[in-house]
Motif scaffolding. Structure first.
Motif, PDB file in Angstrom:
ATOM      1  N   TYR A 132       0.714  -1.197   0.002  1.00  0.00           N
ATOM      2  CA  TYR A 132       0.083  -0.028   0.020  1.00  0.00           C
ATOM      3  C   TYR A 132       0.892   1.082   0.078  1.00  0.00           C
ATOM      4  O   TYR A 132       1.980   1.424   0.704  1.00  0.00           O
ATOM      5  N   PRO A 133       0.634   2.285  -0.741  1.00  0.00           N
ATOM      6  CA  PRO A 133       1.493   3.274  -1.000  1.00  0.00           C
ATOM      7  C   PRO A 133       1.598   4.117   0.275  1.00  0.00           C
ATOM      8  O   PRO A 133       2.731   4.653   0.496  1.00  0.00           O
ATOM      9  N   ALA A 134       0.567   4.012   1.297  1.00  0.00           N
ATOM     10  CA  ALA A 134       0.691   4.977   2.442  1.00  0.00           C
ATOM     11  C   ALA A 134       1.649   4.532   3.303  1.00  0.00           C
ATOM     12  O   ALA A 134       2.306   5.206   4.274  1.00  0.00           O
ATOM     13  N   THR A 135       1.921   3.006   3.283  1.00  0.00           N
ATOM     14  CA  THR A 135       2.792   2.456   4.273  1.00  0.00           C
ATOM     15  C   THR A 135       4.081   2.264   3.267  1.00  0.00           C
ATOM     16  O   THR A 135       5.170   2.149   4.259  1.00  0.00           O
ATOM     17  N   GLU A 136       4.163   1.748   2.250  1.00  0.00           N
ATOM     18  CA  GLU A 136       5.439   1.459   1.471  1.00  0.00           C
ATOM     19  C   GLU A 136       6.400   2.628   1.352  1.00  0.00           C
ATOM     20  O   GLU A 136       7.370   2.334   1.510  1.00  0.00           O
ATOM     21  N   ALA A 137       5.852   3.684   1.353  1.00  0.00           N
ATOM     22  CA  ALA A 137       6.852   4.878   1.302  1.00  0.00           C
ATOM     23  C   ALA A 137       7.642   5.230   2.548  1.00  0.00           C
ATOM     24  O   ALA A 137       8.805   5.658   2.540  1.00  0.00           O
ATOM     25  N   LEU A 138       7.020   4.548   3.685  1.00  0.00           N
ATOM     26  CA  LEU A 138       8.012   4.592   5.005  1.00  0.00           C
ATOM     27  C   LEU A 138       8.858   3.629   4.894  1.00  0.00           C
ATOM     28  O   LEU A 138       9.844   3.673   5.886  1.00  0.00           O
ATOM     29  N   LEU A 139       9.049   2.633   4.152  1.00  0.00           N
ATOM     30  CA  LEU A 139       9.730   1.593   4.217  1.00  0.00           C
ATOM     31  C   LEU A 139      11.117   1.603   3.083  1.00  0.00           C
ATOM     32  O   LEU A 139      11.934   0.504   2.986  1.00  0.00           O
ATOM     33  N   ARG A 140      11.187   2.600   2.248  1.00  0.00           N
ATOM     34  CA  ARG A 140      12.114   2.731   1.295  1.00  0.00           C
ATOM     35  C   ARG A 140      13.420   2.806   1.658  1.00  0.00           C
ATOM     36  O   ARG A 140      14.494   2.521   0.830  1.00  0.00           O
ATOM     37  N   ARG A 141      13.737   3.481   2.652  1.00  0.00           N
ATOM     38  CA  ARG A 141      14.959   3.688   3.316  1.00  0.00           C
ATOM     39  C   ARG A 141      15.756   2.386   3.330  1.00  0.00           C
ATOM     40  O   ARG A 141      15.117   1.465   4.089  1.00  0.00           O
ATOM     41  N   PRO A 142      17.024   2.108   2.985  1.00  0.00           N
ATOM     42  CA  PRO A 142      17.937   0.851   3.114  1.00  0.00           C
ATOM     43  C   PRO A 142      17.926   0.613   4.536  1.00  0.00           C
ATOM     44  O   PRO A 142      18.281   1.559   5.548  1.00  0.00           O
ATOM     45  N   GLY A 143      17.782  -0.503   5.054  1.00  0.00           N
ATOM     46  CA  GLY A 143      17.848  -1.263   6.377  1.00  0.00           C
ATOM     47  C   GLY A 143      16.572  -0.835   7.247  1.00  0.00           C
ATOM     48  O   GLY A 143      16.549  -1.433   8.403  1.00  0.00           O
ATOM     49  N   THR A 144      15.564  -0.233   6.770  1.00  0.00           N
ATOM     50  CA  THR A 144      14.491  -0.007   7.661  1.00  0.00           C
ATOM     51  C   THR A 144      13.570  -1.052   7.981  1.00  0.00           C
ATOM     52  O   THR A 144      13.374  -1.036   9.115  1.00  0.00           O
ATOM     53  N   VAL A 145      13.241  -1.899   7.019  1.00  0.00           N
ATOM     54  CA  VAL A 145      12.724  -3.007   7.245  1.00  0.00           C
ATOM     55  C   VAL A 145      13.430  -3.952   8.248  1.00  0.00           C
ATOM     56  O   VAL A 145      12.767  -4.437   9.268  1.00  0.00           O
ATOM     57  N   GLU A 146      14.568  -4.124   7.989  1.00  0.00           N
ATOM     58  CA  GLU A 146      15.471  -4.948   8.896  1.00  0.00           C
ATOM     59  C   GLU A 146      15.361  -4.437  10.359  1.00  0.00           C
ATOM     60  O   GLU A 146      15.198  -5.109  11.500  1.00  0.00           O
ATOM     61  N   ARG A 147      15.768  -3.071  10.532  1.00  0.00           N
ATOM     62  CA  ARG A 147      15.790  -2.640  11.786  1.00  0.00           C
ATOM     63  C   ARG A 147      14.252  -2.597  12.407  1.00  0.00           C
ATOM     64  O   ARG A 147      13.985  -2.913  13.723  1.00  0.00           O
ATOM     65  N   LEU A 148      13.041  -2.268  11.659  1.00  0.00           N
ATOM     66  CA  LEU A 148      11.778  -2.228  12.413  1.00  0.00           C
ATOM     67  C   LEU A 148      11.545  -3.779  12.743  1.00  0.00           C
ATOM     68  O   LEU A 148      10.883  -3.942  13.789  1.00  0.00           O
ATOM     69  N   THR A 149      11.831  -4.590  11.942  1.00  0.00           N
ATOM     70  CA  THR A 149      11.661  -6.139  12.230  1.00  0.00           C
ATOM     71  C   THR A 149      12.303  -6.386  13.423  1.00  0.00           C
ATOM     72  O   THR A 149      11.808  -7.108  14.402  1.00  0.00           O
ATOM     73  N   ARG A 150      13.446  -6.201  13.868  1.00  0.00           N
ATOM     74  CA  ARG A 150      14.177  -6.367  15.165  1.00  0.00           C
ATOM     75  C   ARG A 150      13.341  -5.670  16.182  1.00  0.00           C
ATOM     76  O   ARG A 150      13.305  -6.272  17.275  1.00  0.00           O
ATOM     77  N   ALA A 151      12.822  -4.610  15.996  1.00  0.00           N
ATOM     78  CA  ALA A 151      12.093  -3.819  17.110  1.00  0.00           C
ATOM     79  C   ALA A 151      11.011  -4.578  17.429  1.00  0.00           C
ATOM     80  O   ALA A 151      10.453  -4.703  18.576  1.00  0.00           O
ATOM     81  N   GLN A 152      10.169  -4.895  16.177  1.00  0.00           N
ATOM     82  CA  GLN A 152       8.874  -5.691  16.417  1.00  0.00           C
ATOM     83  C   GLN A 152       9.220  -7.072  17.073  1.00  0.00           C
ATOM     84  O   GLN A 152       8.419  -7.526  18.033  1.00  0.00           O
ATOM     85  N   GLY A 153      10.191  -7.756  17.043  1.00  0.00           N
ATOM     86  CA  GLY A 153      10.596  -8.770  17.760  1.00  0.00           C
ATOM     87  C   GLY A 153      10.842  -8.585  19.365  1.00  0.00           C
ATOM     88  O   GLY A 153      10.351  -9.217  19.984  1.00  0.00           O
ATOM     89  N   ARG A 154      11.409  -7.402  19.578  1.00  0.00           N
ATOM     90  CA  ARG A 154      11.612  -7.044  20.910  1.00  0.00           C
ATOM     91  C   ARG A 154      10.312  -6.737  21.618  1.00  0.00           C
ATOM     92  O   ARG A 154       9.911  -7.034  22.677  1.00  0.00           O
ATOM     93  N   TYR A 155       9.438  -6.046  20.861  1.00  0.00           N
ATOM     94  CA  TYR A 155       7.978  -5.784  21.235  1.00  0.00           C
ATOM     95  C   TYR A 155       7.239  -7.139  21.550  1.00  0.00           C
ATOM     96  O   TYR A 155       6.502  -7.161  22.638  1.00  0.00           O
TER      97      TYR A 155
END
Length: 217
Positions: free
Chosen positions: A56-79
């Motif tokens: 979805y465009p509204a959320t895809e734009a937040l994930l474009r920066r390299p490394g963002t998904v990996e960093r967020l995945t680690r944060a989600q795992g901690r949560y």
């Protein structure tokens, strides 16, 4: 990260939140007992979650920066580990407020954040069924109550973040050196923001396209 003073995280207020939801320490113990089975589900859950966000465009734009998904995945795992194992104390509440402030700064609107929880609950109920616990209403209730407790704190952080943004915009409008009359802040409309300022994250109006995207998510 400094936490906003707008949010009351006193033990008495946190106890009121838990009481309103019927959330007790025993609920946390039930989740913790299921931690190992839940952990086995998290990699596939997170993979599906980010696939949805990329669609979805509204959320895809937040994930474009390299490394963002990996960093967020680690944060989600901690949560997720916090959700299943952290005690219901002040430190846990402060962690949730920090999570909300980070999501606010990223620009993820609350509606998308809440939608991810719908998938989280449904996916974990399916995991409970595979683990032979689909007839355990106490476990299901523990998950739902814990999730709603967390959502409440995170959304309070969103609200505090919006207040900080609006105060900053107001300061730009009136000028740092101009005195602000008593009561003027409360009377000044958010429409007085400088030209080109981003709109608030929380909006009532949704376009038909946005409604369709969120329904499909």
């Amino acid at each position: 990260m400094e936490l906003p003073a707008d949010i009351d995280l006193s033990e008495s207020r946190l106890a009121d939140r838990r009481r309103a939801l019927g959330l007790e320490d025993a609920d946390r113990e039930r989740l913790h007992a299921h931690l190992a089975a839940a952990e086995a589900e998290w990699p596939s859950f997170l993979e599906r979650l980010y696939a949805r966000l990329r669609a979805y465009p509204a959320t895809e734009a937040l994930l474009r920066r390299p490394g963002t998904v990996e960093r967020l995945t680690r944060a989600q795992g901690r949560y997720l580990r916090l959700l299943f194992s952290a005690p219901l104390d002040g430190e846990h509440a402060r962690d949730l407020v920090r999570i909300g402030l980070v999501h606010h700064r990223l620009g993820l609107v609350p509606q998308w954040y809440v939608a991810t929880y719908a998938h989280f609950i449904c996916d974990h109920l399916q995991a409970f069924a595979r683990d032979g616990r689909d007839n355990d209403p106490a476990l299901t209730a523990a998950l739902v109550r814990s999730v709603f407790y967390d959502i409440g704190l995170v959304l309070d952080a969103y609200g505090a973040g919006e207040s900080i943004v609006r105060r900053a915009r107001l300061a730009e409008v009136v000028g740092a050196a101009a005195p602000v009359a008593a009561g003027h802040v409360a009377q000044t409309s958010a429409a007085a923001a400088p030209p080109g300022a981003a709109p608030p994250l929380t909006r009532v109006h949704l376009t038909p396209g946005e409604v369709e995207q969120r329904a499909a998510f």
